[in-house]
Design a protein around this motif. Structure first.
Motif, PDB file in Angstrom:
ATOM      1  N   LEU A 110       1.950 -18.516   5.112  1.00  0.00           N
ATOM      2  CA  LEU A 110       0.956 -17.625   5.720  1.00  0.00           C
ATOM      3  C   LEU A 110       0.918 -16.275   5.004  1.00  0.00           C
ATOM      4  O   LEU A 110      -0.158 -15.733   4.723  1.00  0.00           O
ATOM      5  N   ALA A 111       2.106 -15.734   4.720  1.00  0.00           N
ATOM      6  CA  ALA A 111       2.174 -14.440   4.028  1.00  0.00           C
ATOM      7  C   ALA A 111       1.566 -14.540   2.628  1.00  0.00           C
ATOM      8  O   ALA A 111       0.840 -13.642   2.182  1.00  0.00           O
ATOM      9  N   VAL A 112       1.845 -15.633   1.929  1.00  0.00           N
ATOM     10  CA  VAL A 112       1.297 -15.827   0.582  1.00  0.00           C
ATOM     11  C   VAL A 112      -0.225 -15.943   0.637  1.00  0.00           C
ATOM     12  O   VAL A 112      -0.945 -15.341  -0.171  1.00  0.00           O
ATOM     13  N   LEU A 113      -0.740 -16.715   1.606  1.00  0.00           N
ATOM     14  CA  LEU A 113      -2.193 -16.857   1.753  1.00  0.00           C
ATOM     15  C   LEU A 113      -2.847 -15.507   2.076  1.00  0.00           C
ATOM     16  O   LEU A 113      -3.923 -15.192   1.560  1.00  0.00           O
ATOM     17  N   PHE A 114      -2.186 -14.725   2.923  1.00  0.00           N
ATOM     18  CA  PHE A 114      -2.711 -13.401   3.253  1.00  0.00           C
ATOM     19  C   PHE A 114      -2.750 -12.528   2.005  1.00  0.00           C
ATOM     20  O   PHE A 114      -3.741 -11.823   1.759  1.00  0.00           O
ATOM     21  N   GLY A 115      -1.684 -12.571   1.214  1.00  0.00           N
ATOM     22  CA  GLY A 115      -1.635 -11.790  -0.019  1.00  0.00           C
ATOM     23  C   GLY A 115      -2.703 -12.224  -1.014  1.00  0.00           C
ATOM     24  O   GLY A 115      -3.331 -11.389  -1.672  1.00  0.00           O
ATOM     25  N   LEU A 116      -2.930 -13.538  -1.121  1.00  0.00           N
ATOM     26  CA  LEU A 116      -3.977 -14.043  -2.016  1.00  0.00           C
ATOM     27  C   LEU A 116      -5.359 -13.608  -1.530  1.00  0.00           C
ATOM     28  O   LEU A 116      -6.251 -13.314  -2.338  1.00  0.00           O
ATOM     29  N   GLY A 117      -5.528 -13.572  -0.190  1.00  0.00           N
ATOM     30  CA  GLY A 117      -6.785 -13.083   0.362  1.00  0.00           C
ATOM     31  C   GLY A 117      -7.014 -11.624  -0.011  1.00  0.00           C
ATOM     32  O   GLY A 117      -8.138 -11.222  -0.350  1.00  0.00           O
ATOM     33  N   GLY A 131       6.011  -4.975  -0.526  1.00  0.00           N
ATOM     34  CA  GLY A 131       6.450  -4.552   0.805  1.00  0.00           C
ATOM     35  C   GLY A 131       6.999  -5.705   1.616  1.00  0.00           C
ATOM     36  O   GLY A 131       8.027  -5.559   2.295  1.00  0.00           O
ATOM     37  N   TYR A 132       6.335  -6.849   1.547  1.00  0.00           N
ATOM     38  CA  TYR A 132       6.773  -8.032   2.307  1.00  0.00           C
ATOM     39  C   TYR A 132       8.156  -8.489   1.854  1.00  0.00           C
ATOM     40  O   TYR A 132       9.041  -8.752   2.678  1.00  0.00           O
ATOM     41  N   ILE A 133       8.350  -8.586   0.550  1.00  0.00           N
ATOM     42  CA  ILE A 133       9.652  -9.036   0.031  1.00  0.00           C
ATOM     43  C   ILE A 133      10.745  -8.036   0.399  1.00  0.00           C
ATOM     44  O   ILE A 133      11.862  -8.428   0.782  1.00  0.00           O
ATOM     45  N   THR A 134      10.440  -6.756   0.309  1.00  0.00           N
ATOM     46  CA  THR A 134      11.429  -5.738   0.666  1.00  0.00           C
ATOM     47  C   THR A 134      11.787  -5.823   2.144  1.00  0.00           C
ATOM     48  O   THR A 134      12.968  -5.801   2.516  1.00  0.00           O
ATOM     49  N   GLU A 135      10.770  -5.909   3.012  1.00  0.00           N
ATOM     50  CA  GLU A 135      11.022  -6.000   4.454  1.00  0.00           C
ATOM     51  C   GLU A 135      11.807  -7.263   4.793  1.00  0.00           C
ATOM     52  O   GLU A 135      12.729  -7.237   5.615  1.00  0.00           O
ATOM     53  N   TYR A 136      11.452  -8.364   4.166  1.00  0.00           N
ATOM     54  CA  TYR A 136      12.133  -9.635   4.456  1.00  0.00           C
ATOM     55  C   TYR A 136      13.590  -9.575   4.008  1.00  0.00           C
ATOM     56  O   TYR A 136      14.495 -10.044   4.709  1.00  0.00           O
ATOM     57  N   VAL A 154       1.317  -1.807   5.244  1.00  0.00           N
ATOM     58  CA  VAL A 154       2.650  -1.572   5.817  1.00  0.00           C
ATOM     59  C   VAL A 154       2.822  -2.407   7.087  1.00  0.00           C
ATOM     60  O   VAL A 154       3.845  -3.070   7.280  1.00  0.00           O
ATOM     61  N   PHE A 155       1.799  -2.383   7.951  1.00  0.00           N
ATOM     62  CA  PHE A 155       1.890  -3.123   9.215  1.00  0.00           C
ATOM     63  C   PHE A 155       1.935  -4.628   8.988  1.00  0.00           C
ATOM     64  O   PHE A 155       2.779  -5.327   9.567  1.00  0.00           O
ATOM     65  N   THR A 156       1.037  -5.155   8.157  1.00  0.00           N
ATOM     66  CA  THR A 156       0.991  -6.605   7.959  1.00  0.00           C
ATOM     67  C   THR A 156       2.248  -7.115   7.248  1.00  0.00           C
ATOM     68  O   THR A 156       2.755  -8.201   7.584  1.00  0.00           O
ATOM     69  N   ALA A 157       2.772  -6.349   6.297  1.00  0.00           N
ATOM     70  CA  ALA A 157       4.012  -6.765   5.627  1.00  0.00           C
ATOM     71  C   ALA A 157       5.155  -6.842   6.626  1.00  0.00           C
ATOM     72  O   ALA A 157       5.964  -7.779   6.611  1.00  0.00           O
ATOM     73  N   ASN A 158       5.224  -5.854   7.526  1.00  0.00           N
ATOM     74  CA  ASN A 158       6.249  -5.871   8.573  1.00  0.00           C
ATOM     75  C   ASN A 158       6.056  -7.044   9.523  1.00  0.00           C
ATOM     76  O   ASN A 158       7.022  -7.714   9.912  1.00  0.00           O
ATOM     77  N   VAL A 193       6.329  -3.117 -11.832  1.00  0.00           N
ATOM     78  CA  VAL A 193       7.752  -2.835 -12.114  1.00  0.00           C
ATOM     79  C   VAL A 193       8.556  -2.895 -10.824  1.00  0.00           C
ATOM     80  O   VAL A 193       9.674  -3.435 -10.797  1.00  0.00           O
ATOM     81  N   SER A 194       7.991  -2.374  -9.739  1.00  0.00           N
ATOM     82  CA  SER A 194       8.686  -2.405  -8.446  1.00  0.00           C
ATOM     83  C   SER A 194       8.967  -3.839  -8.017  1.00  0.00           C
ATOM     84  O   SER A 194      10.075  -4.174  -7.583  1.00  0.00           O
ATOM     85  N   LEU A 195       7.954  -4.702  -8.130  1.00  0.00           N
ATOM     86  CA  LEU A 195       8.140  -6.116  -7.766  1.00  0.00           C
ATOM     87  C   LEU A 195       9.225  -6.759  -8.616  1.00  0.00           C
ATOM     88  O   LEU A 195      10.080  -7.504  -8.108  1.00  0.00           O
ATOM     89  N   LEU A 196       9.194  -6.472  -9.922  1.00  0.00           N
ATOM     90  CA  LEU A 196      10.180  -7.058 -10.838  1.00  0.00           C
ATOM     91  C   LEU A 196      11.588  -6.615 -10.471  1.00  0.00           C
ATOM     92  O   LEU A 196      12.521  -7.435 -10.439  1.00  0.00           O
ATOM     93  N   VAL A 197      11.763  -5.333 -10.167  1.00  0.00           N
ATOM     94  CA  VAL A 197      13.084  -4.812  -9.806  1.00  0.00           C
ATOM     95  C   VAL A 197      13.572  -5.437  -8.499  1.00  0.00           C
ATOM     96  O   VAL A 197      14.720  -5.891  -8.395  1.00  0.00           O
ATOM     97  N   ILE A 198      12.706  -5.475  -7.479  1.00  0.00           N
ATOM     98  CA  ILE A 198      13.095  -5.994  -6.166  1.00  0.00           C
ATOM     99  C   ILE A 198      13.509  -7.456  -6.257  1.00  0.00           C
ATOM    100  O   ILE A 198      14.581  -7.856  -5.789  1.00  0.00           O
ATOM    101  N   VAL A 199      12.648  -8.277  -6.862  1.00  0.00           N
ATOM    102  CA  VAL A 199      12.947  -9.708  -6.976  1.00  0.00           C
ATOM    103  C   VAL A 199      14.177  -9.935  -7.854  1.00  0.00           C
ATOM    104  O   VAL A 199      15.047 -10.762  -7.537  1.00  0.00           O
ATOM    105  N   GLY A 200      14.264  -9.192  -8.953  1.00  0.00           N
ATOM    106  CA  GLY A 200      15.403  -9.363  -9.858  1.00  0.00           C
ATOM    107  C   GLY A 200      16.729  -9.012  -9.207  1.00  0.00           C
ATOM    108  O   GLY A 200      17.713  -9.755  -9.337  1.00  0.00           O
ATOM    109  N   VAL A 201      16.762  -7.889  -8.483  1.00  0.00           N
ATOM    110  CA  VAL A 201      18.003  -7.473  -7.816  1.00  0.00           C
ATOM    111  C   VAL A 201      18.414  -8.496  -6.756  1.00  0.00           C
ATOM    112  O   VAL A 201      19.599  -8.855  -6.645  1.00  0.00           O
TER     113      VAL A 201
END
Length: 366
Positions: free
Chosen positions: A48-55, A71-76, A228-232, A299-307
């Motif tokens: 669902l989150a992926v579909l929302f992001g693609l939308g 934001g979603y990956i960080t919150e999760y 921010v709200f939807t990612a949370n 870059v933020s996504l790369l750092v978050i996922v990589g860490v």
């Protein structure tokens, strides 16, 4: 990002419909959650989150979609660390396995409502006062340092009941035992609160405390309240099933707090750079913006996922080489069933306890 009012209502209505469907499908018959069931629901919520992001990508562009996913990956990921405390709360209140799903659902709905208010306040603050970014940055870096210290000494068992829970206990009489899934019960002509309500409040309020670092963190990735709200929301909805899926794996993520500390510190630095770029403080560069480089969302996504990937791999390798590391990393586990037979056995035990309690309630009511 211009979000019309109807889209806000449609999004909130859709989220409520999903939560209601989850409640009707899963909680109409309380039962111990199996690993297969939890896996299906986790995949459903992630999809669902992926579909929302693609939308978002299709209708609003890649920039906003990237901010949502970051934001979603960080919150999760921050929520995964919070699961340690949820396990301790469930164990402290001795919540029966068949009722844990409902407790998490109601507790997380409470948390989502309160986070919504928190997000609204945060969005208003950063729109009115650019220096709030400095405050958020300082708090994130401070939190990162504390995470490292707790990771060294282990601090997951130090959970304490929120004060509001203590106030509820003082205002209302609380039964010693659970009464099925009831939050209140009438005994001897008097209305009592059950531990079910207390633990729901505890879960909701504890998650709000966690939001004190996660909300500033996501504002460091996007300043769009809608994102921010939807990612949370998507992170919290998937958190409940992740609680059952991870189970014993939580104990093996021995370096998770260090990875999260790195992410929070990184976002803290990103916030400082953004604050300097938007500077209005008169004692810095005469109140004019300072031309500093800003970190892109890619870059933020790369750092978050990589860490997160490195932290997970290092944790699993370390535990495989030294199993004793996991023994001191969380003394309690999630009562999840590995198959249908084990789930049926857990259900039978908990329902027998509920039936005995119901019989005792009937005696009191006479």
């Amino acid at each position: 990002m211009n979000v019309p009012v109807w889209l806000w209502f449609a999004t909130i209505g859709g989220l409520l419909a999903i939560i209601l469907a989850d409640l009707l499908l899963v909680d109409h018959k309380p039962h111990a959650v199996t690993i297969k069931e939890a896996t299906r629901w986790v995949l459903f919520y992630v999809a669902l989150a992926v579909l929302f992001g693609l939308g978002l990508w299709f209708f609003a562009g890649g920039q906003y979609a990237g901010e949502f996913f970051a934001g979603y990956i960080t919150e999760y990921s921050l929520s995964v660390d919070n699961l340690f405390v949820f396990v301790i709360i469930m164990s402290s209140f001795k919540v029966p396995a068949i009722h844990q799903h409902r407790v998490l659902l109601v507790g997380i709905v409470i948390a989502l409502v309160m986070r919504g208010a928190f997000i609204a306040v945060g969005a208003a603050a950063i729109n009115a006062l650019s220096w709030v970014f400095y405050v958020f940055a300082a708090f994130l870096i401070y939190t990162a340092v504390n995470m490292v210290r707790q990771g060294m000494g282990g601090g997951d068992e130090d959970w304490q009941e929120p004060r509001v829970v203590g106030w509820v206990r003082r205002l209302f009489p609380v039964t010693e035992d659970y009464h099925g899934s009831k939050t209140t019960v009438k005994l001897d002509g008097r209305r009592w609160v059950t531990p079910m309500l207390i633990v729901m409040i505890a879960i909701g309020l504890t998650d709000l405390l966690f939001a004190l670092d996660s909300i500033p963190a996501i504002f460091g990735l996007t300043q769009e309240p809608f994102l921010v709200f939807t990612a949370n929301a998507f992170a919290l909805m998937g958190l409940r099933q992740l609680y059952f899926l991870l189970g014993g794996l939580l104990r093996k993520l021995v370096y998770l707090s260090y990875g999260l500390a790195v992410i929070l510190a990184f976002i803290g630095v990103k916030l400082v750079l953004h604050a300097l770029h938007e500077n209005e403080l008169p004692f810095l560069n005469g109140g004019e913006p300072i031309p500093v480089p800003e970190v892109s969302i890619a870059v933020s996504l790369l750092v978050i996922v990589g860490v997160l990937a490195i932290t997970t791999v290092l944790s699993l390798v370390a535990v495989r080489r030294n199993p004793a590391l996991a023994e001191g990393h969380g003394a309690v586990t999630v009562p999840v069933a590995h198959d249908a037979a084990e789930a049926a056995e857990m259900d039978a035990h908990d329902r027998e306890v509920d039936q005995r309690q119901a019989a005792a309630d009937a005696t009191h009511q006479r």
